[in-house]
Design a protein around this motif. Structure first.
Motif, PDB file in Angstrom:
ATOM      1  N   GLY A 149       0.797  -1.219   0.000  1.00 55.67           N
ATOM      2  CA  GLY A 149       0.000   0.000   0.000  1.00 55.67           C
ATOM      3  C   GLY A 149       0.830   1.270   0.000  1.00 55.67           C
ATOM      4  N   GLY A 150       2.040   1.204  -0.536  1.00 56.30           N
ATOM      5  CA  GLY A 150       2.897   2.382  -0.631  1.00 56.30           C
ATOM      6  C   GLY A 150       3.888   2.532   0.497  1.00 56.30           C
ATOM      7  N   VAL A 151       3.800   1.685   1.546  1.00 54.68           N
ATOM      8  CA  VAL A 151       4.710   1.817   2.687  1.00 54.68           C
ATOM      9  C   VAL A 151       6.158   1.601   2.259  1.00 54.68           C
ATOM     10  CG1 VAL A 151       5.330   0.851   4.936  1.00 54.68           C
ATOM     11  CG2 VAL A 151       2.926   1.152   4.327  1.00 54.68           C
ATOM     12  N   ALA A 152       6.393   0.672   1.316  1.00 53.71           N
ATOM     13  CA  ALA A 152       7.754   0.414   0.857  1.00 53.71           C
ATOM     14  C   ALA A 152       8.381   1.659   0.244  1.00 53.71           C
ATOM     15  CB  ALA A 152       7.759  -0.743  -0.143  1.00 53.71           C
ATOM     16  N   LEU A 153       7.568   2.509  -0.384  1.00 54.62           N
ATOM     17  CA  LEU A 153       8.106   3.743  -0.960  1.00 54.62           C
ATOM     18  C   LEU A 153       8.564   4.711   0.127  1.00 54.62           C
ATOM     19  CD1 LEU A 153       5.560   4.396  -3.854  1.00 54.62           C
ATOM     20  CD2 LEU A 153       7.917   3.591  -4.054  1.00 54.62           C
ATOM     21  N   LEU A 154       7.901   4.689   1.274  1.00 52.93           N
ATOM     22  CA  LEU A 154       8.340   5.531   2.390  1.00 52.93           C
ATOM     23  C   LEU A 154       9.683   5.063   2.936  1.00 52.93           C
ATOM     24  CD1 LEU A 154       4.972   5.929   4.359  1.00 52.93           C
ATOM     25  CD2 LEU A 154       6.022   7.562   2.775  1.00 52.93           C
ATOM     26  N   LEU A 155       9.924   3.745   2.895  1.00 54.12           N
ATOM     27  CA  LEU A 155      11.171   3.187   3.404  1.00 54.12           C
ATOM     28  C   LEU A 155      12.276   3.177   2.360  1.00 54.12           C
ATOM     29  CD1 LEU A 155       9.740   0.137   5.399  1.00 54.12           C
ATOM     30  CD2 LEU A 155      10.381   2.391   6.274  1.00 54.12           C
ATOM     31  N   TYR A 156      11.931   3.478   1.109  1.00 56.66           N
ATOM     32  CA  TYR A 156      12.928   3.396   0.047  1.00 56.66           C
ATOM     33  C   TYR A 156      14.137   4.305   0.274  1.00 56.66           C
ATOM     34  CZ  TYR A 156      15.101   3.437  -4.525  1.00 56.66           C
ATOM     35  OH  TYR A 156      16.010   3.342  -5.536  1.00 56.66           O
ATOM     36  N   PRO A 157      13.977   5.574   0.695  1.00 60.01           N
ATOM     37  CA  PRO A 157      15.169   6.395   0.932  1.00 60.01           C
ATOM     38  C   PRO A 157      16.098   5.799   1.987  1.00 60.01           C
ATOM     39  CG  PRO A 157      13.227   7.783   0.806  1.00 60.01           C
ATOM     40  CD  PRO A 157      12.735   6.359   0.837  1.00 60.01           C
ATOM     41  N   LEU A 158      15.560   5.066   2.952  1.00 63.56           N
ATOM     42  CA  LEU A 158      16.386   4.484   4.006  1.00 63.56           C
ATOM     43  C   LEU A 158      17.032   3.182   3.571  1.00 63.56           C
ATOM     44  CD1 LEU A 158      17.349   4.435   6.974  1.00 63.56           C
ATOM     45  CD2 LEU A 158      15.216   3.259   7.536  1.00 63.56           C
ATOM     46  N   LEU A 159      16.275   2.321   2.901  1.00 63.73           N
ATOM     47  CA  LEU A 159      16.746   0.966   2.612  1.00 63.73           C
ATOM     48  C   LEU A 159      17.153   0.750   1.158  1.00 63.73           C
ATOM     49  CD1 LEU A 159      14.059  -1.040   4.634  1.00 63.73           C
ATOM     50  CD2 LEU A 159      16.352  -0.353   5.378  1.00 63.73           C
ATOM     51  N   GLY A 160      16.635   1.569   0.245  1.00 68.63           N
ATOM     52  CA  GLY A 160      16.898   1.329  -1.162  1.00 68.63           C
ATOM     53  C   GLY A 160      17.792   2.349  -1.836  1.00 68.63           C
ATOM     54  N   LEU A 161      17.644   3.615  -1.493  1.00 69.02           N
ATOM     55  CA  LEU A 161      18.436   4.668  -2.130  1.00 69.02           C
ATOM     56  C   LEU A 161      19.851   4.662  -1.574  1.00 69.02           C
ATOM     57  CD1 LEU A 161      18.341   7.053  -4.115  1.00 69.02           C
ATOM     58  CD2 LEU A 161      17.714   8.515  -2.186  1.00 69.02           C
ATOM     59  N   PRO A 162      20.877   4.517  -2.430  1.00 68.38           N
ATOM     60  CA  PRO A 162      22.253   4.437  -1.919  1.00 68.38           C
ATOM     61  C   PRO A 162      22.741   5.766  -1.366  1.00 68.38           C
ATOM     62  CG  PRO A 162      22.258   4.502  -4.314  1.00 68.38           C
ATOM     63  CD  PRO A 162      20.813   4.397  -3.899  1.00 68.38           C
ATOM     64  N   ARG A 163      23.692   5.690  -0.457  1.00 66.76           N
ATOM     65  CA  ARG A 163      24.331   6.892   0.084  1.00 66.76           C
ATOM     66  C   ARG A 163      25.346   7.421  -0.926  1.00 66.76           C
ATOM     67  NH1 ARG A 163      24.426   3.252   4.256  1.00 66.76           N
ATOM     68  NH2 ARG A 163      26.643   2.830   3.877  1.00 66.76           N
ATOM     69  N   ASP A 164      25.656   8.702  -0.811  1.00 70.58           N
ATOM     70  CA  ASP A 164      26.652   9.264  -1.715  1.00 70.58           C
ATOM     71  C   ASP A 164      28.015   8.628  -1.440  1.00 70.58           C
ATOM     72  OD1 ASP A 164      28.120  11.762   0.089  1.00 70.58           O
ATOM     73  OD2 ASP A 164      26.200  10.927   0.761  1.00 70.58           O
ATOM     74  N   GLY A 165      28.748   8.397  -2.499  1.00 68.04           N
ATOM     75  CA  GLY A 165      30.057   7.770  -2.385  1.00 68.04           C
ATOM     76  C   GLY A 165      30.036   6.265  -2.553  1.00 68.04           C
ATOM     77  N   GLN A 166      28.862   5.644  -2.432  1.00 69.68           N
ATOM     78  CA  GLN A 166      28.769   4.214  -2.660  1.00 69.68           C
ATOM     79  C   GLN A 166      28.898   3.918  -4.151  1.00 69.68           C
ATOM     80  OE1 GLN A 166      24.991   3.160  -0.677  1.00 69.68           O
ATOM     81  NE2 GLN A 166      26.199   1.896   0.714  1.00 69.68           N
ATOM     82  N   PRO A 167      29.320   2.701  -4.505  1.00 71.12           N
ATOM     83  CA  PRO A 167      29.414   2.356  -5.936  1.00 71.12           C
ATOM     84  C   PRO A 167      28.060   2.483  -6.621  1.00 71.12           C
ATOM     85  CG  PRO A 167      30.531   0.725  -4.573  1.00 71.12           C
ATOM     86  CD  PRO A 167      29.777   1.613  -3.637  1.00 71.12           C
ATOM     87  N   VAL A 168      28.087   2.957  -7.866  1.00 72.85           N
ATOM     88  CA  VAL A 168      26.848   3.087  -8.630  1.00 72.85           C
ATOM     89  C   VAL A 168      26.198   1.725  -8.824  1.00 72.85           C
ATOM     90  CG1 VAL A 168      25.884   3.707 -10.868  1.00 72.85           C
ATOM     91  CG2 VAL A 168      27.571   5.198  -9.786  1.00 72.85           C
ATOM     92  N   LEU A 169      27.010   0.735  -9.138  1.00 76.38           N
ATOM     93  CA  LEU A 169      26.489  -0.621  -9.309  1.00 76.38           C
ATOM     94  C   LEU A 169      26.531  -1.343  -7.973  1.00 76.38           C
ATOM     95  CD1 LEU A 169      28.162  -1.614 -12.705  1.00 76.38           C
ATOM     96  CD2 LEU A 169      25.841  -0.774 -12.294  1.00 76.38           C
ATOM     97  N   PRO A 170      25.374  -1.811  -7.477  1.00 74.17           N
ATOM     98  CA  PRO A 170      25.341  -2.475  -6.182  1.00 74.17           C
ATOM     99  C   PRO A 170      26.061  -3.818  -6.223  1.00 74.17           C
ATOM    100  CG  PRO A 170      23.217  -2.679  -7.273  1.00 74.17           C
ATOM    101  CD  PRO A 170      24.048  -1.760  -8.120  1.00 74.17           C
TER     102      PRO A 170
END
Length: 233
Positions: A189-210
């Motif tokens: 119901g959209g909750v995963a999108l709220l958690l995406y910045p925390l769990l899915g969006l990489p931090r700056d400086g991390q490799p582009v390819l996971p």
């Protein structure tokens, strides 16, 4: 000859996530934290009329707030099949709310409103305090069946929209593929999108390819259908 120092701009190394994405990630997490605190402070939990009657009989309720009249019934128009009054009371850590049908545009007037008004009048002879106000559709927002402040509901919806845009336009997600995150968002119901910045969006400086294994779209779809389906059914 004295030289002057030139400010150095910290650039992400080649093949790394740019700093701008890290700043956006931090901003989204701060906004989410504010919205979560707002939801915790303003949330009103759904309940049934039987829950209210049980609370009245127990004597634990000292104040009831009516949003709408009980009776006379609200005005029913051609666009509304049933008119409702909303009742709020405090029980435990959170406020609770239920709605009572007052008048039907397609059948006889329900008797629940009059019966509940009689119960409230009987309880009011003791320590119960009853306050009323007219119904205002903009006085609160919804998060599922819960009531929250209007700004909280708007902020959550905005964060989900931004999360969806970033999911398909931003850096390669962590922990799951783009389609996996999409199916998880659909099933939750959209909750995963709220958690995406925390769990899915990489931090700056991390490799582009996971690196490492990630949840794929097929498995995420199965989780959404069977796990989330069972949880929300």
């Amino acid at each position: 000859m004295v030289g002057t120092a030139t400010p150095q701009r910290h650039e992400a190394p080649a093949g790394a996530v740019p700093r701008e994405w890290g700043v956006l990630r931090l901003v989204l997490l701060v906004v989410l934290g504010v919205a979560v605190i707002g939801a915790a402070l303003t949330a009103v939990r759904p309940a049934s009329m039987e829950d209210l009657r049980d609370a009245l009989r127990s004597g634990e309720v000292t104040q009831v707030h009516l949003v709408g009249d009980l009776p006379p019934p609200a005005v029913v128009t051609e666009d509304i099949d049933v008119a409702y009054a909303h009742i709020l009371w405090h029980d435990g850590l959170l406020d609770r709310h239920t709605h009572v049908p007052q008048q039907s545009g397609w059948g006889p007037t329900p008797g629940d409103a009059a019966e509940l008004r009689a119960d409230l009048n009987a309880a009011a002879s003791g320590d119960l305090s009853i306050t009323t106000q007219g119904y205002n559709s903009g006085s609160h927002g919804y998060w599922g069946d819960w009531w929250v402040a209007t700004w909280v509901s708007f902020t959550m919806m905005l964060l989900m929209l931004v999360g969806l845009v970033i999911l398909f336009t931003g850096p390669t997600p962590r922990r799951a593929t783009r389609w996996a995150w999409f199916w998880l968002a659909w099933g939750s119901g959209g909750v995963a999108l709220l958690l995406y910045p925390l769990l899915g969006l990489p931090r700056d400086g991390q490799p582009v390819l996971p690196t490492g294994r990630r949840l794929t779209g097929g498995w995420a779809l199965l989780i959404s259908v069977f796990v989330f389906g069972a949880m929300f059914s």
